[in-house]
Scaffold this motif. Structure first.
Motif, PDB file in Angstrom:
ATOM      1  N   THR A   9      38.729  38.940  39.445  1.00  0.00           N
ATOM      2  CA  THR A   9      39.479  40.149  39.090  1.00  0.00           C
ATOM      3  C   THR A   9      38.694  40.975  38.080  1.00  0.00           C
ATOM      4  O   THR A   9      38.642  42.206  38.187  1.00  0.00           O
TER       5      THR A   9
ATOM      6  N   TRP B 208      37.433  44.832  39.199  1.00  0.00           N
ATOM      7  CA  TRP B 208      37.862  46.057  38.516  1.00  0.00           C
ATOM      8  C   TRP B 208      36.821  46.619  37.559  1.00  0.00           C
ATOM      9  O   TRP B 208      36.619  47.835  37.498  1.00  0.00           O
TER      10      TRP B 208
ATOM     11  N   LYS C 176      39.512  53.896  47.206  1.00  0.00           N
ATOM     12  CA  LYS C 176      39.906  52.486  47.245  1.00  0.00           C
ATOM     13  C   LYS C 176      39.789  51.954  48.671  1.00  0.00           C
ATOM     14  O   LYS C 176      38.962  51.142  48.963  1.00  0.00           O
TER      15      LYS C 176
ATOM     16  N   LEU D 246      42.182  49.609  33.081  1.00  0.00           N
ATOM     17  CA  LEU D 246      41.457  48.538  33.746  1.00  0.00           C
ATOM     18  C   LEU D 246      41.293  47.326  32.835  1.00  0.00           C
ATOM     19  O   LEU D 246      41.521  46.180  33.253  1.00  0.00           O
TER      20      LEU D 246
END
Length: 158
Positions: A53, A57, A111, A124
């Motif tokens: 993750t 990001w 995206k 973020l």
């Protein structure tokens, strides 16, 4: 603000170290044991999901770089998970340094399927650390289901 976020991430790392110290008390095979109530994921795979993750990001989305995700080799034992998070620490430091003067600037990026997503570096950063803490709670629950008694891994510990 940059300095405050660095201090905040130090607290995250301290909490993570408490998790690592606790996981070090588990039988090594339990790190990889699937837990049915968690979609047959293991503690190790959930740790690496948290690392992915950060990569997704902070690197692939925010920096528009193409860094591959981690694999099962990154969670074959606790030492490999620790090494993965050493890389994550570098990613976070690089991210915070890169965006230190523009933490609220909108990043609008494609995206998928023609959709765009607009998020700030602050959003973020907040997302990845809260995501890690969410899964940290699940990891403690998984260990309980494997017969262990979890320890306090919060930022403020007694």
């Amino acid at each position: 603000m940059y300095t405050a976020l660095l201090h905040q991430y130090q607290l995250v790392m301290s909490s993570r170290e408490a998790v690592f110290n606790y996981l070090d008390t588990l039988k090594p095979e339990d790190l990889l044991k699937p837990v049915a109530s968690f979609n047959n994921e293991s503690i190790g795979s959930l740790m690496i999901h948290s690392a992915d993750t950060y990569t997704s990001w902070l690197v692939n989305f925010a920096r528009q770089e193409s860094r591959p995700f981690y694999t099962a080799d990154n969670y074959k034992d606790l030492a490999s998970i620790r090494a993965t998070f050493e890389q994550i620490n570098l990613i976070v430091n690089d991210f915070l340094n890169h965006f230190k003067d523009v933490l609220d600037a909108p990043l609008t990026l494609p995206k998928k399927e023609g959709m765009e997503l607009t998020l700030s570096p602050m959003q973020l950063f907040t997302h990845v650390i809260t995501h890690e803490f969410h899964h940290k709670g699940q990891i403690m629950n998984m260990s309980r289901q494997l017969g262990y008694t979890p320890v306090d891994t919060d930022v403020i510990r007694f």
